[in-house]
Design an enzyme around this catalytic site. Structure first.
Site, PDB file in Angstrom:
ATOM      1  N   LYS A 211       2.211   4.187   8.615  1.00 42.46           N
ATOM      2  CA  LYS A 211       0.787   4.441   8.872  1.00 42.46           C
ATOM      3  C   LYS A 211       0.498   4.038  10.312  1.00 42.46           C
ATOM      4  O   LYS A 211       0.379   2.859  10.630  1.00 42.46           O
ATOM      5  CB  LYS A 211      -0.098   3.661   7.896  1.00 42.46           C
ATOM      6  CG  LYS A 211      -1.569   4.053   7.984  1.00 42.46           C
ATOM      7  CD  LYS A 211      -2.398   3.327   6.936  1.00 42.46           C
ATOM      8  CE  LYS A 211      -3.800   3.911   6.858  1.00 42.46           C
ATOM      9  NZ  LYS A 211      -4.488   3.964   8.157  1.00 42.46           N
ATOM     10  N   ARG A 371     -10.648  11.754  -1.850  1.00 39.98           N
ATOM     11  CA  ARG A 371      -9.830  10.543  -1.826  1.00 39.98           C
ATOM     12  C   ARG A 371      -8.929  10.605  -3.055  1.00 39.98           C
ATOM     13  O   ARG A 371      -9.237  10.068  -4.110  1.00 39.98           O
ATOM     14  CB  ARG A 371     -10.727   9.299  -1.840  1.00 39.98           C
ATOM     15  CG  ARG A 371     -10.028   8.043  -1.371  1.00 39.98           C
ATOM     16  CD  ARG A 371     -11.014   6.899  -1.204  1.00 39.98           C
ATOM     17  NE  ARG A 371     -11.953   7.138  -0.124  1.00 39.98           N
ATOM     18  CZ  ARG A 371     -11.687   6.955   1.162  1.00 39.98           C
ATOM     19  NH1 ARG A 371     -10.484   6.540   1.532  1.00 39.98           N
ATOM     20  NH2 ARG A 371     -12.601   7.189   2.082  1.00 39.98           N
TER      21      ARG A 371
END
Length: 511
Positions: A211, A371
């Site tokens: 990430k 999401r």
């Protein structure tokens, strides 16, 4: 439609904790809105201006004229005035903007002023999230919620989808398809406690990716034309020529891809997020390319050469991505069912200067604009013991309670405190009730006389946060990222709180 109708609906939605009640109230409002007002109303109730920014913040609204006695403002008139305020520039623009703002507020009733103030400052906390708003649009238009959600996902513009749905129904939504050059709502991630939790929630096997602490971009290519959009779907193509160049070098004709743009040091480690972010601000652009170049790292593929991949499983999308992008332009990746291997990948990623890992299902589709449960982010949690310096009165469900707390670190040099940010995240109803009593006792002056209540700096609170960023807003030059309350520390005195020196150490070692 009158502004007072929108303001009243906003207040009703904020006062309700029931999702279905919120949906019903918004749907009722949308049915009454004129076709030219629907998109504006949906934007406002989602907490967004159609202009995004018009140069107005809390400082501009500290003093506003007395409220009007009767509501006369229409949605169209307020929208026109917002546009005029945002377009004001050049010499004397600050005074002109202030006058335009005063004219607007003097024409607004008390309830309208409250709505406008919260809308303009990003404080419209009413729980009308995208999912609620999409369902309200569906109810108002008498369409299946799934149809509206998919149109919003593909169009990346819920207000436009709402206008089409309320005007032309199913036929209006047919125009929203996946097209290169047209931004799509990005898939978002939920949070996992650690890599083991992520593996458990994803069925035992997951694809772990580094990430990167850069800026997420959605890259579109149509032949020799490239468009680049931010996470919020702003077009930043002109500011990122090196990303355009990298995209044109790929062996494809058409493409829609998810990627991260990031500024790297000569040794390959990432610069601070603010260095990358500077390329996306109003002053960033091609002039910064030589001194502050960005590298691009692709991590998902939504479309390539006529083939839509939204509904394809992740492993298929990644295989196609690998076939058209070089290794050097893809994020590091590991597919594993071994918690030990996943933890080693996590530790190695952090050691390389990145902010954590993404854990993804290998079989999940790309849930654009949602999401999704198929993506989980895993990041290290930092905590600090800070002191509460002030508190803001809440609104909506938190009306009548002291909610948003201002946070400061102890400064041993001056004996005072340095503000690092504020938060209302992580607070339970019980905590809100307790802290309202507590901070009224600590109030430094009349607690009912101001929106922000200053308190004696005595209460210590444990705060979790994702990192620190450069900030010109606070005197220490730093601000907490994604701060949330863990617990109040009644066992600690203010003199036991973490110091600004400790905060700087965290900042200097890259969070």
């Amino acid at each position: 439609m009158l502004l007072v109708d929108v303001a009243g609906a906003s207040a009703d939605v904020a006062a309700s904790s029931a999702r279905l009640a919120k949906i019903a109230r918004i749907a009722e409002l949308l049915r009454r809105a004129g076709r030219e007002d629907v998109a504006i109303v949906v934007s406002w109730l989602s907490g967004e201006l159609t202009q995004r920014q018009i140069g107005v913040g809390w400082a501009s609204l500290r003093s506003v004229p007395a409220a009007a006695a009767e509501p006369t403002l229409t949605v169209a008139e307020v929208e026109r005035r917002f546009g005029e305020i945002g377009a004001t520039a050049g010499r004397g623009s600050q005074a002109r903007r202030a006058q335009l703002l005063a004219d607007l507020f003097s024409a607004a009733t008390d309830v309208e002023q409250t709505f406008l103030r919260r809308l303009l400052t990003g404080e419209l906390r009413q729980g009308a999230l995208v999912g609620v708003m999409a369902d309200a649009v569906a109810k108002a238009a008498d369409l299946p919620a799934a149809t509206v959600r998919r149109a919003a996902m593909l169009g990346g513009d819920l207000p436009a989808v709402a206008a089409a749905a309320l005007t032309d129904g199913d036929a209006g939504l047919a125009q929203f398809t996946l097209q290169a050059g047209k931004a799509v709502g990005p898939m978002l991630a939920q949070t996992a406690a650690d890599v083991t939790d992520a593996l458990d929630r994803l069925g035992g096997t997951a694809m772990f990716e580094a990430k990167l602490d850069g800026a997420r971009v959605q890259i579109h290519r149509r032949g020799d034309s490239v468009s680049i959009f931010t996470r919020s779907l702003d077009d930043v193509t002109a500011r990122l020529p090196e990303v355009v160049e990298a995209t044109l070098a790929l062996p494809v004709t058409d493409l829609i891809a998810d990627a991260e743009a990031i500024a790297l040091r000569p040794d390959g480690r990432p610069h601070r997020f603010q260095v990358t972010a500077s390329r996306f601000g109003r002053r960033g652009g091609t002039s910064d390319t030589a001194s502050n170049p960005l590298s691009v790292f692709f991590f998902d593929l939504l479309h390539v050469d006529g083939v839509d991949l939204l509904d394809a499983p992740a492993h298929e999308r990644i295989a196609r991505l690998d076939a058209v992008t070089p290794d050097s332009q893809r994020v590091d990746r590991l597919v594993t069912s071994d918690p030990g291997a996943a933890q080693e990948f996590f530790d190695r990623t952090l050691a390389a200067g990145h902010e954590g890992v993404m854990a993804k299902s290998t079989v999940a589709p790309y849930e654009a604009g949602r999401r999704g449960a198929g993506w989980l982010k895993v990041k290290p949690v930092h905590t600090l013991d800070l002191v509460v310096l002030a508190v803001e009165w809440g609104s909506g469900r938190r009306s009548g309670k002291l909610s948003n707390i201002h946070l400061g670190a102890r400064d041993p040099g001056t004996g005072g405190f340095v503000m690092l940010g504020k938060t209302f995240k992580g607070m339970t109803d019980e905590m809100l009730a307790w802290q309202t009593r507590r901070f009224l006792d600590l109030a430094d002056g009349d607690a009912t006389d101001h929106y922000v209540v200053k308190v004696r700096p005595e209460q210590v609170v444990e705060i979790a946060f994702d990192g620190l960023q450069t900030s010109t807003r606070y005197p220490g030059g730093m601000a907490l990222r994604f701060a949330r309350v863990v617990r109040y520390r009644d066992d600690k005195a203010a003199t036991d709180a973490d110091t600004i020196d400790t905060v700087r150490e965290i900042y200097e070692r890259g969070n």
